[in-house]
Design an enzyme around this catalytic site. Sequence first.
Site, short mmCIF file in Angstrom:
data_model
loop_
_atom_site.label_atom_id
_atom_site.label_comp_id
_atom_site.label_asym_id
_atom_site.label_seq_id
_atom_site.Cartn_x
_atom_site.Cartn_y
_atom_site.Cartn_z
N ASP A 235 -14.37 -5.09 -4.21
CA ASP A 235 -12.92 -5.12 -4.19
C ASP A 235 -12.50 -3.71 -3.79
O ASP A 235 -12.97 -2.73 -4.38
CB ASP A 235 -12.39 -5.47 -5.58
N CYS B 209 -0.94 -6.99 9.80
CA CYS B 209 -0.46 -7.83 10.91
C CYS B 209 0.74 -8.64 10.40
O CYS B 209 0.92 -9.78 10.76
CB CYS B 209 -1.57 -8.73 11.44
N SER C 216 -12.77 -4.99 6.07
CA SER C 216 -13.29 -4.84 7.44
C SER C 216 -13.65 -6.11 8.20
O SER C 216 -13.78 -6.06 9.42
CB SER C 216 -14.51 -3.93 7.41
N ALA C 217 -13.87 -7.22 7.53
CA ALA C 217 -14.34 -8.40 8.27
C ALA C 217 -13.22 -8.97 9.14
O ALA C 217 -12.07 -8.97 8.72
CB ALA C 217 -14.82 -9.48 7.29
N PRO C 218 -13.54 -9.43 10.33
CA PRO C 218 -14.87 -9.61 10.91
C PRO C 218 -15.39 -8.41 11.69
O PRO C 218 -16.42 -8.52 12.36
CB PRO C 218 -14.66 -10.80 11.84
N GLY C 219 -14.72 -7.30 11.62
CA GLY C 219 -15.33 -6.09 12.16
C GLY C 219 -14.81 -5.61 13.50
O GLY C 219 -15.41 -4.73 14.11
N GLY C 220 -13.70 -6.17 13.95
CA GLY C 220 -13.14 -5.71 15.22
C GLY C 220 -12.87 -4.21 15.18
O GLY C 220 -13.20 -3.48 16.12
N ASP D 200 -6.88 -1.82 6.71
CA ASP D 200 -6.24 -2.89 7.48
C ASP D 200 -6.07 -4.03 6.46
O ASP D 200 -6.93 -4.89 6.31
CB ASP D 200 -7.17 -3.28 8.65
#
Length: 796
Positions: free
Chosen positions: A525, A599, A475-479, A542
């Site tokens: 993890d 991505c 999840s980081a940075p949380g967008g 993601d």
Amino acid sequence: MGYKAKNKQAAPQPIPGSDLYKDPRNKPKKAKGKPPAPSNKVSFSNRTKRKADEDEPVQVEAAPKKQKTKLVSNGNGTPRVAKGKGKAEENFDTDEEDNDILQPGSLSESEDEKPVTKKLKGKKGGKKADKELDFDGPSRALTFSDDDEPDLNDESAFANDNEEAPAVLHNFDLDDAPQGEDYDIMGDADDDDEEDDEDFKFGESEDEDDEFDVPENDSAFDTEEEDEEDVDMEAPKAKNGKKAAEDADLPPPHLRPNRKVGEAGSDDDEDEEDDGIITNMDGDYDEEYSLPAVAAGAGDDEEGQQEILGTTSFGDLDKRMRWLATILGAKAEEGPFRGLQGYSRSDHLTQLQHDIANYFGYNTFLVGKLMQLFSPPEALAFFEANETPRPVTIRTNTLRTRRRDLAQALINRGVNLEPIGKWSKVGLQVFESPVPVGATPEYMAGQYMLQAASSFLPVMALAPQPNERVLDMASAPGGKTTYISALLQNTGVVFANELNKARTKSLTANIHRMGCKNVVICSYDGREFPKVMGGFDRVLLDAPCSGTGVISKDPSVKVNKSERDFQLLAHLQKQLLLCALDSCDPSSSTGGYVVYSTCSVTVDEDESVVDYALRKRPNVKLVDTGLEFGVEGFKSFGGKQFHSSLNLTRRFYPHKHNMDGFYVAKFKVNKKTKAQKAPSGGPSNEVEMELDSSIVEEKVVVPGQQNAKFSNEEDEALIRDSKRQALKAKGIKLSTDSPAVKSSSKKPSTDSPTVPKKTPKEKSRPRPAPVATKKEKAAAAAATLPTKKVSKTTAA
Ligand SMILES: C[S@@+](CC[C@H](N)C(=O)[O-])C[C@H]1O[C@@H](n2cnc3c(N)ncnc32)[C@H](O)[C@@H]1O
């Protein structure tokens, strides 16, 4: 003078579906007569910039980001692109949010809101302008739909523009926030991100909302002066279609100052929507070309590339590249192949691969891999699009404000913006700003997230419903986490998991800034789920990836990825995806969905991973993502047949959609039938077993990840390779006839489109021996390693 974008997200180009894009003034002009000469064109080439003192959009060209790429001598006086590693950068994330729950087919919004009609009179830029703009109001009419308003506690609170924000909205004294020239361009409100950047190496090139680093002169927001220069510079091109030939001594166009992709746009809108590409290639050259890469044996190492480049100037390289793409892209009905006599189509492909690598500064391996995805002309368009920054976009945080109010506030600060397109109710595209958009009072008050448009898509596909329990596995940075939180309207709970503890700092900061009260941060993890926790209504994975979709943000990807990286990543992604699927509750009354996104545009990391999961989990199936655009996923690739439902997945490309390259797949998880149930234990057993049995003494360390472990027959070569490296590090020499080496040193060149099978005729033609790459040499040496005993560990 406007502030310059520091995040490399800049080119103010209309996004498909936006009003701006539909404005006929912004459409590329159809070329009359013969197509223009070799120059770089991609769809959506026209850039539009709104002037602060005008009501209507004005078509201008944005100055592209100046490239830092160095030119170095080849030893023969010919310049070439330096292949040094670029700084790995994290890209800001784009999430968006609607207050409405997004469902397939419900992504559009109506535009029935009354337009804001105040005029902006103030000057642009700086503190002074900022103040003036505050008083003078917006520069132009904007239309925003009521549909995009957050359905917070009281919908009636949003009845009209004059009403005060509801009590639930955060009230900040915006005037207290820092303003003016001291701003860092896009503004970086989160210091932690720099630390993250250092820590982070792999799979994180997408989605950093606060990380911007662009040379001082780079500008997402052109000044008028710069625009004028642009026009002057490009004028000769308009006169002479074969400018490339004249530019023989200049660096590639993408390395020249003020170059604009799509400058000589010559296609109409329909064509763009058809294929998203303007080929811009004559294909009628009568000059003699040679294929030096073929003559040199087409090695894929740096040495080989220099050798192959020979005395070719950038101008000639540019010209040959376009000629090759043209003849290779010609359809059969256009006549016989127009390549050089005595050379096959594959020879020409090889040359194109090497020319693209040299011209744009990639390693040939990656060019070969990416070329497999496209026709030659489209491949060229893709590589060219990677030289241009994508638009700056922001996502309204509907937990804090409404899009139209945010737009109004930013317009009051002199920001030129526009709704991102019908497909999003919360996105805004920023064309120009006199203040750093990453440090405005509104930003600091959490009213928006700087987020790439493509990053909205996985969350839109996930479509979380209020009161659900959602896992964001990486999840980081949380967008995306903060977007999920907003779509849940701060109900339910989002578990935001992130392996890299350092990165949880920026995640935490964003969650606080955005006012997300339904988020729990954890650091496991992802492969430990669902052992840690399961039964989620929806799961977003993601995944960490190679970042081949975000090369414009992180050019280091051009040279720092090897086949091994892709293998390691794909294996990690498969494991994470199985765990994501197993963490989802098939009995969820509202959900039971998992979204997988990357991505990256490589099939290894996208369709192959999804297909693997479908094979391993017969209780899951692919469903429509609900996204309105995007290219269908591959149903087959490189001779491999995938599940026929893979066409439900979606690919997004920089050259087609003016977004970062992205991939989105959505799964529905169903209950297991008796036959599908694991022999013992819960749904995660299979993954656990694979993981447990795969732990080897020498852990394969994936850059940016901790303790990645690999196993199963698919990873045999990887394990061998890792052992070999460990032994080599200890100075142990290996014999070369080890069977292990033979299999692990197999060159993955069969994947390359540039190395197709030879016809008997081709085989008979004498050709120089291929240049052995450094990797091959190393692999051959290492291949002699004795097989080392692999010790398995038991599960903790
Ligand atoms: C593409 S980024 C996620 C971006 C994020 N979803 C967003 O929108 O802001 C992938 C993240 O996965 C993390 N990661 C890598 N390996 C992981 C693992 N095994 N488990 C969980 N997270 C992992 C990386 O540290 C990185 O932050």
